[in-house]
Scaffold this active site. Structure first.
Site, PDB file in Angstrom:
ATOM      1  N   ASP A 104       0.996  -1.185  -0.089  1.00 16.51           N
ATOM      2  CA  ASP A 104       0.052  -0.015  -0.042  1.00 16.51           C
ATOM      3  C   ASP A 104       0.907   1.332   0.054  1.00 16.51           C
ATOM      4  O   ASP A 104       1.658   1.443   1.020  1.00 16.51           O
ATOM      5  CB  ASP A 104      -0.838   0.024   1.139  1.00 16.51           C
ATOM      6  N   ASP A 206      -2.894   4.719  -2.273  1.00 20.01           N
ATOM      7  CA  ASP A 206      -4.105   5.214  -1.537  1.00 20.01           C
ATOM      8  C   ASP A 206      -4.312   6.644  -1.934  1.00 20.01           C
ATOM      9  O   ASP A 206      -3.302   7.449  -2.189  1.00 20.01           O
ATOM     10  CB  ASP A 206      -3.261   5.407   0.109  1.00 20.01           C
ATOM     11  N   GLU A 248      -6.421   4.320  -5.950  1.00 18.41           N
ATOM     12  CA  GLU A 248      -7.656   4.429  -5.443  1.00 18.41           C
ATOM     13  C   GLU A 248      -8.097   5.797  -5.534  1.00 18.41           C
ATOM     14  O   GLU A 248      -7.137   6.845  -5.145  1.00 18.41           O
ATOM     15  CB  GLU A 248      -7.481   4.361  -3.768  1.00 18.41           C
ATOM     16  N   HIS A 322     -11.100  -2.328   3.524  1.00 15.54           N
ATOM     17  CA  HIS A 322     -10.705  -1.779   5.064  1.00 15.54           C
ATOM     18  C   HIS A 322     -11.807  -0.595   5.531  1.00 15.54           C
ATOM     19  O   HIS A 322     -11.812  -0.357   6.723  1.00 15.54           O
ATOM     20  CB  HIS A 322      -9.365  -1.607   5.283  1.00 15.54           C
ATOM     21  N   ASP A 323     -12.268   0.184   4.459  1.00 16.07           N
ATOM     22  CA  ASP A 323     -12.909   1.232   4.517  1.00 16.07           C
ATOM     23  C   ASP A 323     -14.436   1.030   4.303  1.00 16.07           C
ATOM     24  O   ASP A 323     -15.156   2.070   4.632  1.00 16.07           O
ATOM     25  CB  ASP A 323     -12.590   2.385   3.534  1.00 16.07           C
TER      26      ASP A 323
END
Length: 551
Positions: A104, A206, A248, A322-323
């Protein structure tokens, strides 16, 4: 599409990704926090599932203000997760099982504890000062503008040592990096190459659509400098590598997607888009007050993305990360039909054109956690917005109901390995409460059931490896206005795959469209296998199947 072009396609198109949130995956030293040795200990689980690569949420050194998305050293591992030696062993052990590691990359911002920022806030003369976004005060001495941080409060923080405000688009703990500075970009590119040299297979990037911002113009998402920076990154780091990159973005749309991942753009391989997620949010209160699920609108978004990337670019396929909330709770039924609806959702997503991503626990049908008190939550976003929403007149009960439906902590409760103490996640006290349903919902129990959720995911992943039409076939939606059934057709070189899924927890009548009519072999089903599609059929609650028409 010829066999030659199929054989020459990138490895990540036919692979299935698996996201690990290390803090909640498996703890081996009893401190209540998952770690890299815990991931290594569970690699056989992922090998058995058929996973091709792991997307590893941040394991870099961090004060953990945002659970690792605030990095204080990009070339070291957080002690709670392990060491660089542990990481190297993870890469080697995963590779031995045919699994690659994707890191990430969090480079829109760093931690306020990064050495760069310590130097930047000490003096305007420090070279690192320009690594961040600074502005002078407004005439009244206050922040330069009214921009609000994503996690609550002003996005600007005053530093008296330099007499300026710095930008923290997410929070004061996450100061934004100034991508206009070429020395900063060189630091980032060198760091990326350093990780590639350690054997990783790529990066998930990210909130990458924020790096090209024009603060003074108020342009943050997909700013005017974004694609120039991504092209620069590709030239300096990615060109010529057999890697995968996924960017993302909460702003990317079907109109802008190919600017990132079009074959002639030379930027990224895929984007994570969230159009299908925000479609269900309230226009004012956002995700804290979700709207009722609308299958027609949901299908429209996903079908539009399939059309937009039909001949160029590549879709990422996911409902969980995860969000986001647990998908079986959000889109299925986490009660009586938990197993069946989990299989239905997996079938719909894995049969689309693109690369599927499985989030930890999804493969056993883990559900949302039903917290009742605000002190049970750990997420900085939830806690930051609680006071704001209460001040706006939202009751604590209503806010907690919204957080239970859409909050990020749902995905962050510990992985449920067994029905024993703390779900087999830790021998200590877990950093966040374990879902109380772990006695029934856990890896050990699900894998022991030949009809469990894991078995269905394993079968789906294996089918994608043996049926090129599932990976490369054209995608044709049907029954687009049906409010109960999601159906589409995949076609390649004479192979026709009909996908039908009932999103309702009740028997549903479905008039089979002409495009799906025919008989053949049922490749996978969560109910009694069907061999024919014709006329009006009755779909059982959450029934889903794939029929190879004509063979």
């Amino acid at each position: 599409m010829t066999q030659l072009s199929i054989d020459a396609s990138p490895w990540w198109q036919s692979a299935t990704g698996y996201q690990i949130y290390p803090r909640s995956f498996c703890d081996t030293n009893g401190d209540g926090i998952g770690d890299i040795p815990g991931i290594i200990a569970k690699l056989d689980h992922l090998r058995d599932l058929g996973i091709g690569f792991i997307w590893l949420s941040p394991v870099y050194r961090s004060p953990m203000a945002d659970n690792g998305y605030d990095i204080s050293d990009y070339r070291d591992i957080a002690p709670e997760f392990g060491t660089l030696a542990d990481f190297d062993r993870l890469v080697a052990e995963a590779s031995a099982r045919g699994i690659r590691i994707v890191m990430d990359l969090v480079v829109n911002h760093s931690s306020s504890d990064h050495a760069w920022f310590h130097a930047a806030r000490a003096s305007r003369d420090a070279p690192e000062h320009d690594y961040y976004v600074w502005r002078d005060p407004a005439p009244d001495g206050g922040p330069p503008n009214g921009h609000q941080a994503c996690f609550g409060g002003s996005a600007w923080t005053w530093v008296p040592e330099v007499g300026q405000y710095y930008l923290g688009h997410f929070s004061p703990h996450q100061p934004d990096l100034n991508w206009q500075n070429p020395s900063l970009r060189r630091e980032i590119y060198d760091m990326m190459n350093w990780w590639f040299d350690r054997g990783i297979a790529g990066f998930r990037m990210d909130v990458i659509s924020l790096i090209g911002k024009d603060v003074d113009a108020g342009l943050y998402e997909e700013g005017p400098y974004l694609h120039g920076f991504l092209q620069d990154m590709h030239r300096e780091v990615l060109e010529g590598r057999d890697s995968v990159t996924v960017g993302e973005s909460w702003a990317v749309s079907t109109d802008t997607a190919l600017l990132y991942c079009g074959r002639d753009r030379r930027e990224l391989d895929m984007v994570f888009q969230f159009n299908h997620v925000v479609e269900g949010w309230d226009p004012v209160h956002g995700k804290w007050k979700p709207r009722p699920f609308d299958l027609v609108a949901f299908k429209r978004v996903l079908n539009d993305w399939q059309a937009a990337l039909a001949n160029d670019g590549w879709n990422s396929l996911f409902l969980s990360n995860h969000d986001l909330p647990r998908q079986v709770s959000k889109y299925g039924d986490d009660g009586a039909y938990r197993v069946k609806s989990a299989k239905m959702l997996a079938t719909v997503m894995h049969l689309m054109k693109g690369t599927p991503f499985v989030y930890q626990g999804e493969e056993i049908g883990m559900t949302n956690a039903a917290f009742t008190r605000i002190d049970q939550f750990r997420d900085v976003e939830t806690l930051g917005h609680y006071a704001e929403e209460i001040a706006r007149g939202v009751s604590p009960e209503a806010f907690i109901a919204g957080a239970n439906a859409n909050g990020r902590d749902n995905a962050r409760t510990p992985m449920q390995w067994t029905g024993g103490t703390n779900a087999g996640f830790t021998d200590g006290t877990p950093w966040i409460e374990v879902n109380p349903n772990h006695g029934q919902v856990n890896v050990e129990a699900d894998r022991a059931d030949p009809n469990g959720v894991f078995a269905h995911y394993k079968e789906l992943i294996a089918l994608r490896k043996s049926w090129p039409a599932m990976v490369h076939g054209t995608y044709r939606p049907v029954a687009e206005e049906d409010g109960s059934v999601f159906a589409y057709l995949r076609e390649l070189n004479g192979v026709r795959l009909a996908v039908v899924a009932n999103f309702k927890g009740e028997d549903t009548q479905f008039d089979v469209p002409d495009a799906l009519r025919g008989s053949g072999r049922c490749l996978i089903s969560n109910d009694i296998p069907r061999e024919r599609l014709d006329g009006r059929i009755t779909l059982k609650p959450f029934e889903a199947f794939v029929l190879s028409i004509g063979g």
